[in-house]
Design a protein around this motif. Sequence first.
Motif, short mmCIF file in Angstrom:
data_model
loop_
_atom_site.label_atom_id
_atom_site.label_comp_id
_atom_site.label_asym_id
_atom_site.label_seq_id
_atom_site.Cartn_x
_atom_site.Cartn_y
_atom_site.Cartn_z
N ALA A 96 43.75 90.08 32.00
CA ALA A 96 43.61 90.99 30.86
C ALA A 96 44.83 91.90 30.77
CB ALA A 96 42.33 91.81 30.99
N THR A 97 45.99 91.27 30.68
CA THR A 97 47.26 91.97 30.52
C THR A 97 47.63 91.97 29.04
OG1 THR A 97 48.50 89.93 30.82
CG2 THR A 97 48.01 91.21 32.80
N SER A 98 48.77 92.54 28.70
CA SER A 98 49.20 92.51 27.29
C SER A 98 49.39 91.06 26.83
CB SER A 98 50.50 93.29 27.12
OG SER A 98 51.51 92.80 27.99
N ILE A 99 49.90 90.21 27.72
CA ILE A 99 50.07 88.79 27.37
C ILE A 99 48.73 88.09 27.32
CG2 ILE A 99 50.91 86.59 28.29
CD1 ILE A 99 53.46 87.97 29.13
N GLY A 100 47.89 88.30 28.33
CA GLY A 100 46.60 87.62 28.38
C GLY A 100 45.70 87.99 27.21
N ARG A 101 45.72 89.28 26.84
CA ARG A 101 44.89 89.72 25.72
C ARG A 101 45.43 89.18 24.39
NH1 ARG A 101 44.31 95.77 28.22
NH2 ARG A 101 42.31 95.46 29.27
N ASP A 102 46.68 88.80 24.38
CA ASP A 102 47.30 88.22 23.19
C ASP A 102 46.89 86.76 23.01
OD1 ASP A 102 48.89 87.76 21.00
OD2 ASP A 102 50.77 87.74 22.10
N ILE A 103 46.98 85.99 24.11
CA ILE A 103 46.76 84.54 23.98
C ILE A 103 45.31 84.10 24.18
CG2 ILE A 103 49.13 84.04 24.68
CD1 ILE A 103 48.00 83.20 27.42
N ALA A 104 44.52 84.81 25.00
CA ALA A 104 43.18 84.35 25.35
C ALA A 104 42.26 84.17 24.13
CB ALA A 104 42.53 85.28 26.38
N PRO A 105 42.15 85.16 23.23
CA PRO A 105 41.26 84.94 22.07
C PRO A 105 41.75 83.85 21.14
CG PRO A 105 42.47 87.02 21.87
CD PRO A 105 42.72 86.51 23.25
N ARG A 106 43.07 83.66 21.06
CA ARG A 106 43.61 82.60 20.22
C ARG A 106 43.27 81.22 20.81
NH1 ARG A 106 47.81 85.19 17.04
NH2 ARG A 106 48.16 87.30 17.84
N ILE A 107 43.39 81.12 22.13
CA ILE A 107 43.04 79.86 22.79
C ILE A 107 41.55 79.57 22.62
CG2 ILE A 107 42.84 78.71 25.03
CD1 ILE A 107 45.39 80.26 25.88
N ALA A 108 40.72 80.59 22.84
CA ALA A 108 39.27 80.41 22.69
C ALA A 108 38.92 79.96 21.28
CB ALA A 108 38.55 81.72 23.02
N GLY A 109 39.60 80.54 20.29
CA GLY A 109 39.34 80.14 18.90
C GLY A 109 39.74 78.70 18.63
N ARG A 110 40.86 78.26 19.19
CA ARG A 110 41.34 76.90 18.95
C ARG A 110 40.47 75.84 19.62
NH1 ARG A 110 46.60 75.81 17.06
NH2 ARG A 110 46.67 73.94 18.36
N VAL A 111 39.91 76.19 20.80
CA VAL A 111 39.10 75.19 21.51
C VAL A 111 37.61 75.32 21.19
CG1 VAL A 111 40.80 75.07 23.35
CG2 VAL A 111 38.81 76.56 23.62
#
Length: 332
Positions: A102-117
Amino acid sequence: MDLNSYNNVWVIGEQRQGKIQPVTIELIGEGRKLANQLNKKLAVVIPGNNIDNLAEDLLHYGVDIVYYLKHELLENFSTQGITIAVSDLILDRKPEIVLVGATSIGRDIAPRIAGRVGTGLTADCTKLEIDLTDNKILQTRPAFGGNLMATIICPKNRPQMSTVRPGVMEKAPYTEEVKGTIEVVTPNLKPEMIHTKLVEILELKKRLVNLTDAKIIVSGGRGLKKAEGFELLRKLADKLGGEVGASRAAVDSGWIDQSHQIGQTGTTVRPTVYIACGISGAIQHLAGMSESKYIVAINKDPQAPIFKVCDYGIVGDLYDVIPEMIEWIDKK
């Protein structure tokens, strides 16, 4: 969705300028526990380019597989590039659990990845457990400003995804023995897929605060009563080779930068020694530092809640106590 077709525990690794970030090692440590409970393999996904040495280093933390997403378009951080590359790999290999920092990078990519999969995401988890009756992961996170803990499940979709706050989990130990393997994967990325371009990297001029890795933290709260109080805390921290932290009240008062904030809405830390100066001990602050090995509290109020959780308590004015501590250190 055939839930039985999903296997193994994955950690999405984070590297910046050729260095593995500490949160990745913390997630490997937690991922190893989950994988062992499930009798599954633990994998780390590391996006980048020309970071072969980092992929090899990750094997020394007890992982079974390192998926090295190697591509020139991942040379520098790219939200779209990493999201596409990691999502495609998840859809192809079907992991059961995916952990992200839950870093600045993780919070950026995690919801996008969850949405795509097509799955859910539980953010800012502080505890992860496995319900072995059906292999669900129980994802616990503070809710309602830290006043209660909510346990969340993802029963109908896979993978089960969580972001975990840095500093919450114990780091995986480094071992000389290597049993895992590296698989280099070339993502299907093209320049037109990425709509942003790195123009320049600017050096941050202000002092960087590394609370997550600090062994000693001297933290100040509302009891300091003024911004100048942090100058005194800085002197003590420097003497001890530590960092300066702060409560939300001190940050909201404008006495110190938000990067120093510890607690539910700040950084979670687990130093060897945590010195709380003028901090009452609200539950939101305790959520971010209660895992410290030794807690020392300095407060004028003998009824302050911080004294119920500290290992050593000093009832007194911090402006009298801390100078004496500094003087004692100088004599030693």
